[in-house]
Design an enzyme around this catalytic site. Structure first.
Site, PDB file in Angstrom:
ATOM      1  N   ASP A  51       0.843  -1.201   0.000  1.00  0.00           N
ATOM      2  CA  ASP A  51       0.000   0.000   0.000  1.00  0.00           C
ATOM      3  C   ASP A  51       0.879   1.251   0.000  1.00  0.00           C
ATOM      4  OD1 ASP A  51       0.855  -0.166   2.619  1.00  0.00           O
ATOM      5  OD2 ASP A  51      -1.144  -0.126   3.514  1.00  0.00           O
ATOM      6  N   SER A  52       2.207   1.054  -0.002  1.00  0.00           N
ATOM      7  CA  SER A  52       3.139   2.162  -0.279  1.00  0.00           C
ATOM      8  C   SER A  52       2.800   2.798  -1.622  1.00  0.00           C
ATOM      9  CB  SER A  52       4.581   1.658  -0.295  1.00  0.00           C
ATOM     10  OG  SER A  52       4.713   0.536  -1.152  1.00  0.00           O
ATOM     11  N   ASP A  90      -0.995  -6.297  -0.135  1.00  0.00           N
ATOM     12  CA  ASP A  90      -1.358  -5.667   1.141  1.00  0.00           C
ATOM     13  C   ASP A  90      -2.863  -5.560   1.321  1.00  0.00           C
ATOM     14  OD1 ASP A  90       0.839  -5.103   2.700  1.00  0.00           O
ATOM     15  OD2 ASP A  90       1.185  -3.110   1.836  1.00  0.00           O
ATOM     16  N   LYS A 118      -0.902  -9.499   3.131  1.00  0.00           N
ATOM     17  CA  LYS A 118      -0.111  -8.960   4.243  1.00  0.00           C
ATOM     18  C   LYS A 118      -0.984  -8.008   5.058  1.00  0.00           C
ATOM     19  CE  LYS A 118       3.438  -5.908   3.665  1.00  0.00           C
ATOM     20  NZ  LYS A 118       2.949  -4.715   4.397  1.00  0.00           N
ATOM     21  N   GLU A 120      -1.060  -5.545   8.856  1.00  0.00           N
ATOM     22  CA  GLU A 120      -0.219  -4.892   9.862  1.00  0.00           C
ATOM     23  C   GLU A 120      -0.763  -5.088  11.273  1.00  0.00           C
ATOM     24  OE1 GLU A 120       0.351  -0.768   8.854  1.00  0.00           O
ATOM     25  OE2 GLU A 120       1.108  -1.246   6.852  1.00  0.00           O
ATOM     26  N   GLU A 187       9.620  -3.954  10.184  1.00  0.00           N
ATOM     27  CA  GLU A 187      10.007  -2.660   9.600  1.00  0.00           C
ATOM     28  C   GLU A 187      10.545  -1.727  10.682  1.00  0.00           C
ATOM     29  OE1 GLU A 187       7.158  -0.898   6.943  1.00  0.00           O
ATOM     30  OE2 GLU A 187       8.256   0.995   6.833  1.00  0.00           O
TER      31      GLU A 187
HETATM   32  O1  KIV Z   1       3.560  -1.053   1.551  1.00  0.00           O
HETATM   33  C1  KIV Z   1       4.720  -1.483   1.462  1.00  0.00           C
HETATM   34  O2  KIV Z   1       5.431  -1.292   0.469  1.00  0.00           O
HETATM   35  C2  KIV Z   1       5.243  -2.250   2.582  1.00  0.00           C
HETATM   36  C3  KIV Z   1       6.716  -2.472   2.637  1.00  0.00           C
HETATM   37  C4  KIV Z   1       7.351  -1.240   3.133  1.00  0.00           C
HETATM   38  C5  KIV Z   1       7.080  -3.652   3.461  1.00  0.00           C
HETATM   39  O3  KIV Z   1       4.508  -2.637   3.454  1.00  0.00           O
END
Ligand code: KIV
Length: 270
Positions: A51-52, A90, A118, A120, A187
């Site tokens: 989600d970056s 994510d 993924k 968090e 992280e």
């Molecule tokens: O969103 C993302 O790119 C991430 C990485 C920083 C691990 O969660």
């Protein structure tokens, strides 16, 4: 150096084999098909639709505006570029707030081509992880600096620095593994803490700003290419394009450096 056979596609169970055999895992984020093909052809084991994308593709200040539909769109275009790498997507902000919401979002992402989702945090997310794992949805947990909690943290800060915070992180890492997560991103945590967590749990850890003691490493694609994203460059970021000379060369240089343990060094760790 021992690597996963070049032509062999990665599977979720193979990740645990890699940890047992001491083979480092190489992960990068990707958001489009062309980059996905370069990463896949040059030694990347896992590709993350992070989600970056909210910060490096869409120009937001945080990952909070990203939606499941946007992650699903990027997952589908990246999936069409991969033959070998395992695709992780994510669960964006609050799409995993309840087990039922997380299941619905995960089905959307897996149907778009993801092979693992993924999410968090620990706490109430343990129930979510258990719920997904019991339904055969592979889960990657993410602890330490969890960017979806940026408002609570008051910024993007290194986590687990004092004794109490380090103990909480260690307990959370065990808890997410016990709940059924099969991979763990750490992280922005001190190297010594990440190494201790990695030694204490059976699932592989993937570090980003977590030192060389993790079972693998991940970077955000734009950071690794040295692009100006309009955001402060964290200490752990290294410009591999400068070293590799081309995008393919940068990916190979990164993969080699992760596998040999040369990256991250002390200058790129906490
Ligand atoms: O969103 C993302 O790119 C991430 C990485 C920083 C691990 O969660």
């Amino acid at each position: 150096m021992s690597t996963h056979a070049d032509s062999k596609p990665w599977t979720v169970p193979a990740l645990a084999d890699a940890k047992r055999e001491g083979r480092k895992l190489v992960m990068l984020t990707a958001y489009d098909n062309s980059f996905a093909r370069v990463l896949d052809a040059n030694g990347v084991d896992l590709v993350l639709i992070g989600d970056s994308l909210g910060m490096v593709v869409q120009g937001h200040d945080s990952t909070l505006p990203v939606t499941v539909e946007q992650i699903a769109y990027h997952t589908a275009v990246v999936a069409r570029g991969l033959n070998r790498a395992l695709l992780v997507a994510d669960l964006p902000f609050q799409s995993d707030a309840t087990p039922e919401r997380a299941l619905q979002a995960s089905v959307t992402l897996l149907q778009a081509g993801a092979e693992m989702v993924k999410l968090e945090g620990a706490g109430h997310k343990l129930e979510v992880i258990r719920f997904l794992a019991e339904r055969d949805i592979p889960v990657c947990a993410h602890l330490g600096l969890t960017p979806q909690s940026v408002l609570k943290f008051g910024g993007y800060k290194v986590q687990g620095r004092d004794e109490a915070a380090a103990a909480r992180l260690q307990a959370d890492a065990k808890a997410v593994a016990d709940a059924g997560a099969q991979l763990l991103v750490l992280e922005c945590v001190p190297s010594s803490l990440a190494a201790a967590i990695t030694a204490a749990i059976a699932i592989p850890t993937i570090g980003i700003g977590a030192g060389p003691g993790c079972d693998g490493q991940v970077l955000v694609l734009h950071d690794f290419l040295g692009l100006d994203t309009g955001h402060r460059r964290p200490k752990f970021v290294k410009d591999f394009l400068a070293e590799g000379g081309s995008v393919a060369g940068a990916v190979r240089a990164y993969a080699d450096a992760v596998r040999s343990g040369a990256f991250p060094d002390a200058a790129h760790s906490y």
